[in-house]
Scaffold this motif. Sequence first.
Motif, PDB file in Angstrom:
ATOM      1  N   VAL A 107       0.844  -1.190   0.000  1.00  0.00           N
ATOM      2  CA  VAL A 107       0.000   0.000   0.000  1.00  0.00           C
ATOM      3  C   VAL A 107       0.885   1.248   0.000  1.00  0.00           C
ATOM      4  O   VAL A 107       1.843   1.326   0.770  1.00  0.00           O
ATOM      5  CB  VAL A 107      -0.927   0.041   1.241  1.00  0.00           C
ATOM      6  CG1 VAL A 107      -1.852   1.243   1.173  1.00  0.00           C
ATOM      7  CG2 VAL A 107      -1.717  -1.255   1.375  1.00  0.00           C
ATOM      8  N   ALA A 108       0.540   2.195  -0.868  1.00  0.00           N
ATOM      9  CA  ALA A 108       1.195   3.501  -0.859  1.00  0.00           C
ATOM     10  C   ALA A 108       0.108   4.549  -0.641  1.00  0.00           C
ATOM     11  O   ALA A 108      -0.832   4.656  -1.432  1.00  0.00           O
ATOM     12  CB  ALA A 108       1.937   3.759  -2.169  1.00  0.00           C
ATOM     13  N   TYR A 109       0.251   5.300   0.448  1.00  0.00           N
ATOM     14  CA  TYR A 109      -0.779   6.256   0.830  1.00  0.00           C
ATOM     15  C   TYR A 109      -0.560   7.605   0.146  1.00  0.00           C
ATOM     16  O   TYR A 109       0.523   7.913  -0.360  1.00  0.00           O
ATOM     17  CB  TYR A 109      -0.799   6.425   2.345  1.00  0.00           C
ATOM     18  CG  TYR A 109      -1.129   5.145   3.069  1.00  0.00           C
ATOM     19  CD1 TYR A 109      -2.448   4.721   3.202  1.00  0.00           C
ATOM     20  CD2 TYR A 109      -0.112   4.341   3.591  1.00  0.00           C
ATOM     21  CE1 TYR A 109      -2.751   3.527   3.858  1.00  0.00           C
ATOM     22  CE2 TYR A 109      -0.409   3.149   4.242  1.00  0.00           C
ATOM     23  CZ  TYR A 109      -1.731   2.755   4.370  1.00  0.00           C
ATOM     24  OH  TYR A 109      -2.009   1.572   5.001  1.00  0.00           O
ATOM     25  N   GLN A 110      -1.613   8.422   0.173  1.00  0.00           N
ATOM     26  CA  GLN A 110      -1.584   9.703  -0.527  1.00  0.00           C
ATOM     27  C   GLN A 110      -0.411  10.580  -0.093  1.00  0.00           C
ATOM     28  O   GLN A 110       0.266  11.181  -0.910  1.00  0.00           O
ATOM     29  CB  GLN A 110      -2.901  10.457  -0.301  1.00  0.00           C
ATOM     30  CG  GLN A 110      -2.956  11.824  -0.946  1.00  0.00           C
ATOM     31  CD  GLN A 110      -4.319  12.495  -0.770  1.00  0.00           C
ATOM     32  OE1 GLN A 110      -5.299  11.844  -0.437  1.00  0.00           O
ATOM     33  NE2 GLN A 110      -4.372  13.792  -0.985  1.00  0.00           N
ATOM     34  N   SER A 111      -0.146  10.633   1.191  1.00  0.00           N
ATOM     35  CA  SER A 111       0.934  11.475   1.711  1.00  0.00           C
ATOM     36  C   SER A 111       2.297  10.823   1.575  1.00  0.00           C
ATOM     37  O   SER A 111       3.320  11.452   1.849  1.00  0.00           O
ATOM     38  CB  SER A 111       0.670  11.783   3.182  1.00  0.00           C
ATOM     39  OG  SER A 111       0.712  10.585   3.951  1.00  0.00           O
ATOM     40  N   GLY A 112       2.334   9.563   1.181  1.00  0.00           N
ATOM     41  CA  GLY A 112       3.590   8.820   1.150  1.00  0.00           C
ATOM     42  C   GLY A 112       3.832   8.078   2.445  1.00  0.00           C
ATOM     43  O   GLY A 112       4.334   6.964   2.456  1.00  0.00           O
ATOM     44  N   ALA A 113       3.485   8.726   3.578  1.00  0.00           N
ATOM     45  CA  ALA A 113       3.608   8.116   4.915  1.00  0.00           C
ATOM     46  C   ALA A 113       5.022   7.598   5.185  1.00  0.00           C
ATOM     47  O   ALA A 113       5.195   6.590   5.861  1.00  0.00           O
ATOM     48  CB  ALA A 113       2.581   7.001   5.092  1.00  0.00           C
ATOM     49  N   LEU A 114       6.016   8.299   4.669  1.00  0.00           N
ATOM     50  CA  LEU A 114       7.398   7.929   4.949  1.00  0.00           C
ATOM     51  C   LEU A 114       7.811   8.486   6.306  1.00  0.00           C
ATOM     52  O   LEU A 114       7.348   9.553   6.718  1.00  0.00           O
ATOM     53  CB  LEU A 114       8.326   8.480   3.862  1.00  0.00           C
ATOM     54  CG  LEU A 114       8.048   8.001   2.432  1.00  0.00           C
ATOM     55  CD1 LEU A 114       8.887   8.810   1.438  1.00  0.00           C
ATOM     56  CD2 LEU A 114       8.344   6.517   2.292  1.00  0.00           C
ATOM     57  N   PHE A 115       8.681   7.757   7.006  1.00  0.00           N
ATOM     58  CA  PHE A 115       9.175   8.223   8.301  1.00  0.00           C
ATOM     59  C   PHE A 115      10.261   9.260   8.068  1.00  0.00           C
ATOM     60  O   PHE A 115      11.323   8.964   7.503  1.00  0.00           O
ATOM     61  CB  PHE A 115       9.696   7.052   9.120  1.00  0.00           C
ATOM     62  CG  PHE A 115       8.612   6.129   9.599  1.00  0.00           C
ATOM     63  CD1 PHE A 115       7.913   6.402  10.762  1.00  0.00           C
ATOM     64  CD2 PHE A 115       8.260   5.002   8.864  1.00  0.00           C
ATOM     65  CE1 PHE A 115       6.898   5.559  11.199  1.00  0.00           C
ATOM     66  CE2 PHE A 115       7.243   4.160   9.289  1.00  0.00           C
ATOM     67  CZ  PHE A 115       6.560   4.443  10.455  1.00  0.00           C
ATOM     68  N   ALA A 176       6.286  -0.206  -0.783  1.00  0.00           N
ATOM     69  CA  ALA A 176       5.164  -1.112  -0.991  1.00  0.00           C
ATOM     70  C   ALA A 176       5.572  -2.360  -1.773  1.00  0.00           C
ATOM     71  O   ALA A 176       4.945  -3.409  -1.659  1.00  0.00           O
ATOM     72  CB  ALA A 176       4.034  -0.380  -1.729  1.00  0.00           C
ATOM     73  N   LEU A 177       6.654  -2.248  -2.552  1.00  0.00           N
ATOM     74  CA  LEU A 177       7.148  -3.370  -3.352  1.00  0.00           C
ATOM     75  C   LEU A 177       8.115  -4.273  -2.586  1.00  0.00           C
ATOM     76  O   LEU A 177       8.509  -5.321  -3.098  1.00  0.00           O
ATOM     77  CB  LEU A 177       7.881  -2.845  -4.597  1.00  0.00           C
ATOM     78  CG  LEU A 177       7.036  -2.232  -5.708  1.00  0.00           C
ATOM     79  CD1 LEU A 177       7.940  -1.532  -6.712  1.00  0.00           C
ATOM     80  CD2 LEU A 177       6.195  -3.299  -6.387  1.00  0.00           C
ATOM     81  N   ALA A 178       8.485  -3.888  -1.380  1.00  0.00           N
ATOM     82  CA  ALA A 178       9.589  -4.541  -0.670  1.00  0.00           C
ATOM     83  C   ALA A 178       9.415  -6.047  -0.528  1.00  0.00           C
ATOM     84  O   ALA A 178      10.382  -6.804  -0.626  1.00  0.00           O
ATOM     85  CB  ALA A 178       9.778  -3.900   0.708  1.00  0.00           C
ATOM     86  N   LEU A 179       8.195  -6.507  -0.291  1.00  0.00           N
ATOM     87  CA  LEU A 179       7.954  -7.935  -0.042  1.00  0.00           C
ATOM     88  C   LEU A 179       7.540  -8.688  -1.306  1.00  0.00           C
ATOM     89  O   LEU A 179       7.022  -9.802  -1.222  1.00  0.00           O
ATOM     90  CB  LEU A 179       6.887  -8.103   1.040  1.00  0.00           C
ATOM     91  CG  LEU A 179       7.240  -7.521   2.417  1.00  0.00           C
ATOM     92  CD1 LEU A 179       6.061  -7.675   3.371  1.00  0.00           C
ATOM     93  CD2 LEU A 179       8.478  -8.187   2.992  1.00  0.00           C
ATOM     94  N   ASP A 180       7.768  -8.067  -2.468  1.00  0.00           N
ATOM     95  CA  ASP A 180       7.381  -8.681  -3.743  1.00  0.00           C
ATOM     96  C   ASP A 180       5.906  -9.060  -3.775  1.00  0.00           C
ATOM     97  O   ASP A 180       5.538 -10.205  -4.098  1.00  0.00           O
ATOM     98  CB  ASP A 180       8.237  -9.919  -4.041  1.00  0.00           C
ATOM     99  CG  ASP A 180       9.679  -9.564  -4.363  1.00  0.00           C
ATOM    100  OD1 ASP A 180       9.903  -8.502  -4.990  1.00  0.00           O
ATOM    101  OD2 ASP A 180      10.571 -10.331  -3.987  1.00  0.00           O
ATOM    102  N   PRO A 181       5.019  -8.124  -3.469  1.00  0.00           N
ATOM    103  CA  PRO A 181       3.592  -8.456  -3.473  1.00  0.00           C
ATOM    104  C   PRO A 181       3.073  -8.603  -4.899  1.00  0.00           C
ATOM    105  O   PRO A 181       3.657  -8.072  -5.854  1.00  0.00           O
ATOM    106  CB  PRO A 181       2.958  -7.240  -2.789  1.00  0.00           C
ATOM    107  CG  PRO A 181       3.869  -6.104  -3.181  1.00  0.00           C
ATOM    108  CD  PRO A 181       5.253  -6.696  -3.186  1.00  0.00           C
TER     109      PRO A 181
END
Length: 270
Positions: A107-115, A176-181
């Motif tokens: 999932v990639a959220y609108q704000s990016g939600a990066l730390f 969002a791609l990290a786990l190869d979904p």
Amino acid sequence: MSDANPHPATALPDPASALTPAPREAIRVENVTCAYGRNVVLRDVSLTVQTGEILVILGGSGCGKSTLLKHIIGLETPRSGKVYIDGQNLTDAQGAARRNILAGFGVAYQSGALFGSMTVLQNVMLPLQEYTPLDAPARELVARLKLRQVDLEQYADYLPSELSGGMQKRAAIARALALDPGILFLDEPSAGLDPITSGELDALIIRLSRVLGLTFVVVTHELASIYAIADRAIMLDKSVKGILAQGKPADLRDHATDPRVTRFFNRGAV
């Protein structure tokens, strides 16, 4: 002497069809009702998304786009109905079973939600740390590969605040791609972006879908992006508390008979 063949020929399968796998459902939403207290936002919504498809969820403000997305990805529990991801019941899953389903999509959220206190690389490594037994060097290697897929490898050591808005969206997709979904959910990916950057992000979504075979569910109201990326669109409407129309965006624009659909797709037209 008869020329009749005593062994009638049987129809042979079409070689082309034999090589083409039948479409498979990546997502099934069955009669889902979304409500907060007495406020019913969506009622008895059903839809399917095929593997490899780019489905866009669209509609006017307040129609329930983000609400539906939250229920599909398990952030909210439906008042009634079920959500299936790759044939597995996410709505009722608990414990390890639920965790395994959640690991199957990004999932990639609108704000990016990066730390903000972590580098881009560290952000992308987070799901690997949470869901895999990989050691630190292996997590870093995988994260760098994901950043390369979104053309951000050279920005791995930057903080999110040092990136442009478009780069932050790409970094969120890399995480969002990290786990190869097999499935990616994107919430308003083009929001706040200029047309050129938005077009580049659309091109990335199409490339990831076609090259990696990913299934996308994208929430957006941006017409240019809808036309560029959507294999199919569903339009929600708050007056019907559900799906008002669905189909290819160009067909909805050119052939819809409901004035609400026509207004949405022809807004801004002269």
